[in-house]
Design a protein around this motif. Structure first.
Motif, short mmCIF file in Angstrom:
data_model
loop_
_atom_site.label_atom_id
_atom_site.label_comp_id
_atom_site.label_asym_id
_atom_site.label_seq_id
_atom_site.Cartn_x
_atom_site.Cartn_y
_atom_site.Cartn_z
N GLN A 20 2.91 -1.27 -9.30
CA GLN A 20 3.37 -0.83 -8.28
C GLN A 20 2.44 -0.22 -7.24
O GLN A 20 2.60 -0.51 -6.04
N TYR A 21 1.38 0.32 -7.81
CA TYR A 21 0.37 0.78 -6.77
C TYR A 21 -0.44 -0.60 -6.38
O TYR A 21 -0.86 -0.48 -4.98
N HIS A 24 1.69 -1.78 -3.60
CA HIS A 24 1.60 -1.16 -2.54
C HIS A 24 0.40 -1.13 -1.76
O HIS A 24 0.57 -1.33 -0.46
N LEU A 25 -0.53 -1.44 -2.34
CA LEU A 25 -2.02 -1.96 -1.69
C LEU A 25 -1.70 -3.04 -0.95
O LEU A 25 -2.14 -3.39 0.26
N ARG A 27 0.82 -4.72 0.04
CA ARG A 27 1.63 -4.52 1.18
C ARG A 27 0.90 -3.99 2.50
O ARG A 27 1.07 -4.33 3.56
N ARG A 28 0.28 -2.84 2.17
CA ARG A 28 -0.63 -2.26 3.37
C ARG A 28 -1.61 -3.21 4.09
O ARG A 28 -1.63 -3.04 5.16
N ARG A 66 3.26 -8.97 -5.94
CA ARG A 66 3.56 -8.71 -4.54
C ARG A 66 5.11 -9.00 -4.16
O ARG A 66 5.64 -8.10 -3.60
N TYR A 69 7.28 -5.99 -5.79
CA TYR A 69 7.17 -4.87 -5.11
C TYR A 69 7.78 -4.87 -3.72
O TYR A 69 8.51 -4.04 -3.37
N ASP A 70 7.61 -5.89 -3.08
CA ASP A 70 8.23 -6.12 -1.90
C ASP A 70 9.79 -5.85 -2.09
O ASP A 70 10.61 -5.34 -1.20
N GLU A 73 10.65 -2.20 -2.86
CA GLU A 73 11.00 -1.40 -1.62
C GLU A 73 11.99 -1.73 -0.69
O GLU A 73 12.51 -0.64 -0.23
N LYS A 83 13.96 7.30 -3.56
CA LYS A 83 12.61 6.83 -4.02
C LYS A 83 12.04 6.97 -5.36
O LYS A 83 11.22 6.30 -5.89
#
Length: 239
Positions: A20-21, A24-25, A27-28, A66, A69-70, A73, A83
């Motif tokens: 997940q981390y 998250h990265l 996605r950013r 990816r 995670y998308d 979220e 959350k």
């Protein structure tokens, strides 16, 4: 807004194993730009970064991270799921639920909620069963590869060839006595060579096993590629 360098600098040997981390990265980074300042896709940059922190993964697995995670979220936002429940999400179940989402958004979001049920989170086999049952009800949603694989497993592709072989046998005019003699000769030859055949059969069985394993791996990689293409296509349509 943080720079890509600052975002990547937060990756460590410990959190590099947290899917997940990593998602998250990714996605950013993708929100900032499609490629790095050197022109490399963030996908490739992240693969190198993970390897540098002792957690080398395949390109296909990072694609799964990816997408999963998308989906996690965006799905939690769509269904207004707290959350803090994200902590119980597993990539295996998210991956399956996301594949179902690509076929039917509501069914996929229902699967997501089941995965994030605090009392009894759905397992990977639970979501796999939902996915397979949906395809059974909607065979038109199967990819060409899935349909071809189903036909092969059911033996339908062999029906025509089997019928042709049977027709050829019926048309043969060899006498019954000649056929029996040939069978007897063939059995004699098999018995005489049985010891050598056993060793050869073992080799062939191992080769078949290796080929089956390779075919399964290839099938999985092809399915990942098909899913990724469908995922990109649908995201572009939504954008």
């Amino acid at each position: 807004m943080s720079t890509p360098e600052e975002i990547l600098s937060t990756l460590t040997r410990d959190n590099a194993r947290d899917w997940q981390y990593v998602g998250h990265l990714m996605r950013r980074l993708n929100r900032i730009s499609e490629v790095s300042s050197e022109g490399y896709p963030w996908h490739d940059v992240m693969l190198d970064a993970l390897a540098a922190h002792g957690h080398e993964i395949s390109s296909g697995h990072l694609h799964r991270i990816r997408r999963a995670y998308d989906f996690l979220e965006e799905g939690m936002s769509a269904r207004k799921i707290p959350k803090e429940r994200a902590r119980i999400a597993k990539i295996s179940t998210m991956d399956q639920a996301e594949r179902l989402f690509q076929l039917d958004p509501e069914a996929g979001l229902d699967a997501l909620e089941a995965c994030l049920d605090i009392a009894k989170p759905a397992t990977n086999s639970d979501i796999q069963k939902r996915y397979e049952e949906y395809l059974a009800r909607h065979p038109e949603k199967k990819t060409a590869m899935q349909a071809a694989w189903d036909r092969r497993r059911s033996g339908k592709e062999d029906t025509a060839s089997g019928a042709d072989a049977g027709s050829q046998v019926k048309d043969q005019s060899t006498s019954f006595a000649t056929t029996l003699r040939r069978i007897a000769d063939y059995i004699t030859e098999l018995e005489a060579a049985s010891q050598n055949d056993k060793a050869q059969i073992m080799v062939l069985e191992q080769e078949i096993s290796d080929l089956n394993a390779e075919m399964t791996k290839t099938k999985q990689n092809l399915q990942i590629a098909v899913d990724e293409l469908n995922y990109i296509s649908r995201r572009r349509e939504r954008e």
